[in-house]
Design an enzyme around this catalytic site. Structure first.
Site, PDB file in Angstrom:
ATOM      1  N   LYS A  19       0.809  -1.094   0.105  1.00 50.03           N
ATOM      2  CA  LYS A  19      -0.042   0.117  -0.048  1.00 50.03           C
ATOM      3  C   LYS A  19       0.857   1.110   0.058  1.00 50.03           C
ATOM      4  O   LYS A  19       0.564   2.104  -0.850  1.00 50.03           O
ATOM      5  CB  LYS A  19      -0.752   0.032   1.161  1.00 50.03           C
ATOM      6  CG  LYS A  19      -1.528   1.402   1.311  1.00 50.03           C
ATOM      7  CD  LYS A  19      -1.807   1.292   2.903  1.00 50.03           C
ATOM      8  CE  LYS A  19      -2.793   2.580   3.084  1.00 50.03           C
ATOM      9  NZ  LYS A  19      -3.977   2.756   2.632  1.00 50.03           N
ATOM     10  N   GLU A 494     -21.412  12.845  14.377  1.00 52.21           N
ATOM     11  CA  GLU A 494     -20.415  11.620  14.500  1.00 52.21           C
ATOM     12  C   GLU A 494     -18.975  12.064  14.541  1.00 52.21           C
ATOM     13  O   GLU A 494     -18.031  11.256  13.992  1.00 52.21           O
ATOM     14  CB  GLU A 494     -20.794  10.669  13.311  1.00 52.21           C
ATOM     15  CG  GLU A 494     -21.942  10.131  13.236  1.00 52.21           C
ATOM     16  CD  GLU A 494     -22.451   9.129  12.155  1.00 52.21           C
ATOM     17  OE1 GLU A 494     -21.338   8.369  11.697  1.00 52.21           O
ATOM     18  OE2 GLU A 494     -23.731   9.153  11.638  1.00 52.21           O
ATOM     19  N   TRP A 571     -19.538  -6.823   9.136  1.00 54.41           N
ATOM     20  CA  TRP A 571     -18.014  -6.257   8.864  1.00 54.41           C
ATOM     21  C   TRP A 571     -16.950  -6.461   9.871  1.00 54.41           C
ATOM     22  O   TRP A 571     -15.922  -5.781  10.210  1.00 54.41           O
ATOM     23  CB  TRP A 571     -18.118  -4.533   8.740  1.00 54.41           C
ATOM     24  CG  TRP A 571     -18.709  -4.192   7.535  1.00 54.41           C
ATOM     25  CD1 TRP A 571     -18.983  -4.965   6.393  1.00 54.41           C
ATOM     26  CD2 TRP A 571     -19.429  -2.881   7.058  1.00 54.41           C
ATOM     27  NE1 TRP A 571     -19.822  -4.377   5.484  1.00 54.41           N
ATOM     28  CE2 TRP A 571     -19.819  -3.107   5.861  1.00 54.41           C
ATOM     29  CE3 TRP A 571     -19.396  -1.714   7.820  1.00 54.41           C
ATOM     30  CZ2 TRP A 571     -20.565  -1.798   5.010  1.00 54.41           C
ATOM     31  CZ3 TRP A 571     -19.969  -0.482   6.991  1.00 54.41           C
ATOM     32  CH2 TRP A 571     -20.806  -0.866   5.746  1.00 54.41           C
ATOM     33  N   GLU A 675     -29.827   5.305  -1.099  1.00 55.45           N
ATOM     34  CA  GLU A 675     -29.044   6.049  -2.010  1.00 55.45           C
ATOM     35  C   GLU A 675     -29.607   5.821  -3.369  1.00 55.45           C
ATOM     36  O   GLU A 675     -29.767   4.884  -3.945  1.00 55.45           O
ATOM     37  CB  GLU A 675     -27.556   5.478  -2.186  1.00 55.45           C
ATOM     38  CG  GLU A 675     -26.609   6.266  -3.194  1.00 55.45           C
ATOM     39  CD  GLU A 675     -25.212   5.382  -2.883  1.00 55.45           C
ATOM     40  OE1 GLU A 675     -24.698   5.067  -1.836  1.00 55.45           O
ATOM     41  OE2 GLU A 675     -24.391   5.581  -3.742  1.00 55.45           O
ATOM     42  N   HIS A 704     -20.539  11.500  -3.344  1.00 51.91           N
ATOM     43  CA  HIS A 704     -19.212  10.873  -3.809  1.00 51.91           C
ATOM     44  C   HIS A 704     -18.564  12.022  -4.531  1.00 51.91           C
ATOM     45  O   HIS A 704     -17.366  11.757  -4.721  1.00 51.91           O
ATOM     46  CB  HIS A 704     -19.316   9.566  -4.322  1.00 51.91           C
ATOM     47  CG  HIS A 704     -19.905   8.451  -3.505  1.00 51.91           C
ATOM     48  ND1 HIS A 704     -21.470   8.300  -3.724  1.00 51.91           N
ATOM     49  CD2 HIS A 704     -19.454   7.608  -2.588  1.00 51.91           C
ATOM     50  CE1 HIS A 704     -21.748   7.429  -2.756  1.00 51.91           C
ATOM     51  NE2 HIS A 704     -20.505   6.799  -2.069  1.00 51.91           N
TER      52      HIS A 704
HETATM   53  N1  GLN Z   1     -24.275   7.205   9.547  1.00 56.02           N
HETATM   54  C1  GLN Z   1     -23.246   6.805   8.680  1.00 56.02           C
HETATM   55  C2  GLN Z   1     -22.882   8.076   8.235  1.00 56.02           C
HETATM   56  O1  GLN Z   1     -23.330   9.050   7.961  1.00 56.02           O
HETATM   57  C3  GLN Z   1     -23.888   5.967   7.486  1.00 56.02           C
HETATM   58  C4  GLN Z   1     -22.698   5.672   6.882  1.00 56.02           C
HETATM   59  C5  GLN Z   1     -23.214   4.772   5.794  1.00 56.02           C
HETATM   60  O2  GLN Z   1     -24.189   4.315   5.311  1.00 56.02           O
HETATM   61  N2  GLN Z   1     -22.208   3.813   5.205  1.00 56.02           N
HETATM   62  O3  GLN Z   1     -21.634   8.219   7.920  1.00 56.02           O
HETATM   63 ZN    ZN Z   2     -24.571   5.036   3.177  1.00 60.75          ZN
END
Ligand code: GLN
Ligand code: ZN
Length: 765
Positions: A19, A494, A571, A675, A704
């Site tokens: 990497k 978050e 995960w 999404e 994105h």
């Molecule tokens: N709550 C998470 C965020 O907003 C959801 C992330 C995800 O869907 N992978 O980052």
């Molecule tokens: Zn998501």
């Protein structure tokens, strides 16, 4: 004697050397020669490791600077026209930078172009680059890299077995571009190149070539089953011995087809599908070798060598010299070397085996079944037995309170008190939201400052109190920005979370974290999945203080944010001593307590993210329902402890919803955000056709890209959504979390989104 081998070794290096050097090359910090030299050094090191362990072959062909499926595409000359590499293809020498451009859109040399699509390899978290196939496409041997690597191994004195994605699986993984057509029409020409590859390998002195055909553990249409026969009959004339490798599951209805293939050997997965071993042996022709994968290539648990010896001895009697042993699949899917984990406690270490340790397990097993075990082998057996005995009895793994609580679950526990219709009335009253309420998916930008603070905290340079104060500042900032933007249901952002699974795993009991347990996810990106080793409990609330604090900063209903049980399971490396469903329910109960505590703390809206729900689907369709049943139940268990007036949200990233829409509805979340923007709201068709009854937030812009979405564009998208879902049940939100974006992009984008919602309210109120 029994032959020991592996299907592939991790290429990233114990310290993620690959990497680091590859990224340095992309940045122009090292030359191509230096990059190639680093790749060669890693290969030689890995072969040496395999030889030292005592394997009969070293694995050549498993190395890739980016992806092994991409390597095969390049080798077949399947380089899409937009990369302008026709010259390189016809010269039989596609440049490394061309492969990098296919993978990432750009490279130190060559024109940028749209990268190839990337998707998950079967049910793993490894992502491969999807071969692009078009009608009438022709193939030609376009890279010498594999042959060079073979020479390299031979010159260094190793005995290589070459591994390559097989022709049918390569086509199976590919997607048609332009017009729809039958991918199998390309098979003959693909086989021309495979024949040339095999002949060339034979002239280099290669005896065995492993062709990976995991497509054989999936539901194959009849035409594909027939194509397998046709293809391997054609390759039969190649002057090498072919080992067809299957893994990740049982051959099932492809069993007799597979055992009839005219090849010198087969590999089967005896971890995922232990019951198929005898059936395969029954059907094998007398000259074929059978490689059996009893050592788990997908998980990190130490093998029970004594038990496997017992299991193997009768198989050895039946197969004699034709028995080969290997891990169940390539070791690409497990971390490299356990000996680096100085910080894990010794109990836990004794229960684990990473790639390096799995080599020893395979070699010891072969010597055990051959009755030529050395003192070292006997010691490995007794160490494994002792470790597994302590693991079975450890009080750190089995907590009676957890099993009692699980046994006491009733059907009511996974059902909200009232139906959605009743809940919606209560929620409308308590939340008083406008039509088309606006919200986000949870995370706000993870800025360099946030990451630096976390690093300082982890390094002990920042006290717990100072770190928490810093995070509260970030939360306050995010809430203030959302107030100014006028979002109806704010989130705390978050800031305090490194990763949506690790953050919870670190606070739950039954989880462990490694220091170097990296596994390649795609290209140079590696992930470090937590290890769920024991019964899961939640010693203390995990998110309540943050959400509670955030709620004090606004009159609007603050949305609490949790990662769902299925995603946490999916995960992580999961314990193998109980069904996945049981572990999932344990996580669900821990989350249920958190949900109830959030409600008690005054949080009226709680989102439980399940982006991994769909990827957990088994490879065989007849197993789907069984999985969906416990996955849905787990989500509901975590969600259903609250009053009607508390609104439960869930979120999923891009997913094909059509075939799982029943399960999505069964989650019974009050609101699901998904999404959809890139699919132009087409994903909502599944919800419309199913008459999905609850509320939906179809993402109105793609997070994105850094582009700022225009108001009119989002209004248009919502109007498309309105053709399928009534206004009262629609929310307005982005596609996913905003943590990878900067505030400079997020603010204008959300301002436009709020504006779009206002226009919609005027038009449809
Ligand atoms: N709550 C998470 C965020 O907003 C959801 C992330 C995800 O869907 N992978 O980052
Ligand atoms: Zn998501």
């Amino acid at each position: 004697m029994t032959v020991s081998h592996i299907l592939g070794y991790p290429r990233i290096g114990a310290q993620r050397e690959l990497k680091k050097v590859t990224e340095a090359y992309w940045k122009g910090e090292v030359t191509r020669e230096e990059l190639e030299a680093a790749g060669q050094a890693l290969r030689l090191h890995h072969w040496q490791t395999q030889q030292n362990a005592g394997l009969d072959f070293v694995s050549v062909g498993d190395f890739a600077f980016y992806d092994q499926v991409l390597n095969v595409s390049v080798m077949l000359g399947a380089v899409p026209g937009r990369f302008g590499a026709q010259q390189e293809v016809s010269a039989g020498d596609v440049a490394l930078d061309t492969a990098f451009r296919m993978a990432r859109g750009r490279a130190p040399s060559g024109k940028p172009a749209a990268a190839c699509e990337m998707t998950k390899y079967f049910d793993t978290n490894y992502h491969y680059l999807v071969p692009e196939l078009h009608e009438g496409q022709t193939f030609t041997l376009a890279s010498q890299r594999l042959f060079d690597e073979v020479d390299e191994a031979l010159q260094a004195g190793f005995t290589p077995k070459v591994t390559l994605t097989g022709p049918l699986t390569w086509l199976w993984l590919g997607k048609t571009k332009g017009s729809e057509f039958d991918r199998l029409t390309l098979l003959d020409n693909v086989l021309d190149v495979y024949s040339a590859i095999l002949s060339r390998l034979a002239t280099q002195g290669i005896e065995w070539v492993q062709l990976d055909e995991p497509a054989l553990v999936q539901d194959l249409p009849l035409a594909w089953q027939q194509a397998f026969e046709r293809a391997y009959h054609r390759l039969q004339s190649a002057p090498v011995k072919v080992l067809v490798a299957t893994y990740f599951g049982a051959l099932g209805d492809n069993l007799s087809l597979t055992t009839r293939l005219p090849v010198a050997g087969l590999h089967i997965d005896a971890v995922r599908a232990p019951q198929q071993v005898e059936n395969v042996i029954d059907r094998l022709s007398p000259h074929q070798v059978l490689s059996i994968g009893f050592v788990d290539g997908r998980n990190i648990w130490r093998a029970d060598l004594a038990a496997l010896r017992e299991r193997l001895l009768p198989l050895k009697v039946r197969l004699g010299q034709r028995l080969w042993l290997a891990p169940s699949c390539s070791l690409l899917h497990v971390p490299v070397d356990l000996t680096q984990e100085a910080e894990l406690d010794s109990d836990l270490v004794s229960w684990l085996a990473f790639a390096r340790q799995k080599l020893d397990e395979v070699v010891t097993l072969t010597r055990l079944v051959d009755n030529r075990a050395t003192a070292v082998d006997e010691q490995r057996v007794s160490e494994a037995t002792r470790a597994l005995d302590t693991r079975r009895e450890s009080a750190r793994i089995h907590q009676p309170a957890v099993s009692q609580r699980l046994a006491a679950i009733t059907e009511q526990d996974s059902q909200r008190r009232s139906s959605y219709a009743t809940r919606a009335v209560a929620q409308r009253r308590s939340l008083a939201l406008p039509l088309f309420p606006t919200t986000t998916i949870g995370s706000f930008p993870q800025t360099n400052e946030i990451r630096a603070a976390r690093r300082a905290f982890k390094a002990g340079e920042l006290s717990q109190a100072d770190y928490e104060a810093r995070m509260r500042e970030e939360i306050a900032y995010a809430v203030e920005r959302q107030e100014a933007l006028g979002l109806d249901v704010p989130v705390h952002g978050e800031a305090e979370r490194n990763d949506m699974v690790e953050y919870f795993g670190e606070q739950l009991e039954g989880f462990a974290f490694t220091r170097f347990g990296w596994v390649q996810s795609y290209g140079t990106r590696c992930v470090k999945p937590p290890i769920i080793f024991g019964d899961v409990t939640r010693p203390t609330p995990m998110t309540v203080r943050w959400s509670e604090f955030a709620q004090t900063l606004t009159q609007k209903p603050m949305k609490g944010m949790l990662t769902g049980p299925v995603t946490i399971l999916q995960w992580s490396f999961v314990r193998d001593d109980q069904p996945r469903a049981t572990t999932c329910r344990q996580i669900a109960l821990a989350l249920r307590d958190e949900v109830v505590d959030l409600e008690k703390a005054g949080i009226q809206v709680i989102q439980i993210d399940e982006p991994a729900l769909r990827e957990g689907l088994p490879l065989r369709q007849h197993e789907w329902q069984g999985y969906l049943d416990w996955a849905v139940e787990s989500f509901q268990l975590s969600a259903a402890g609250v009053a009607d007036s508390t609104q439960i949200h869930t979120h999923m990233c891009y997913s094909e919803f059509n075939d799982i829409i029943g399960a999505i509805a069964a989650l019974d979340a009050d609101v699901i955000t998904i999404e959809t923007s890139r699919s132009d709201m087409q994903l909502l068709d599944a919800f419309q056709d199913f008459a999905y009854p609850n509320e939906i937030g179809p993402g109105v812009y793609d997070i994105h890209t850094p582009n700022i979405p225009e108001v009119s564009w989002m209004v248009d998208l919502m109007e498309k959504a309105l053709e399928k879902i009534p206004a009262e049940r629609l929310w307005v939100n982005p596609d996913c979390g905003l943590k990878t974006r900067g505030w400079a992009e997020v603010e204008p984008a959300l301002a436009n989104m709020v504006e779009a919602a206002k226009i919609l309210r005027q038009r449809y109120a």
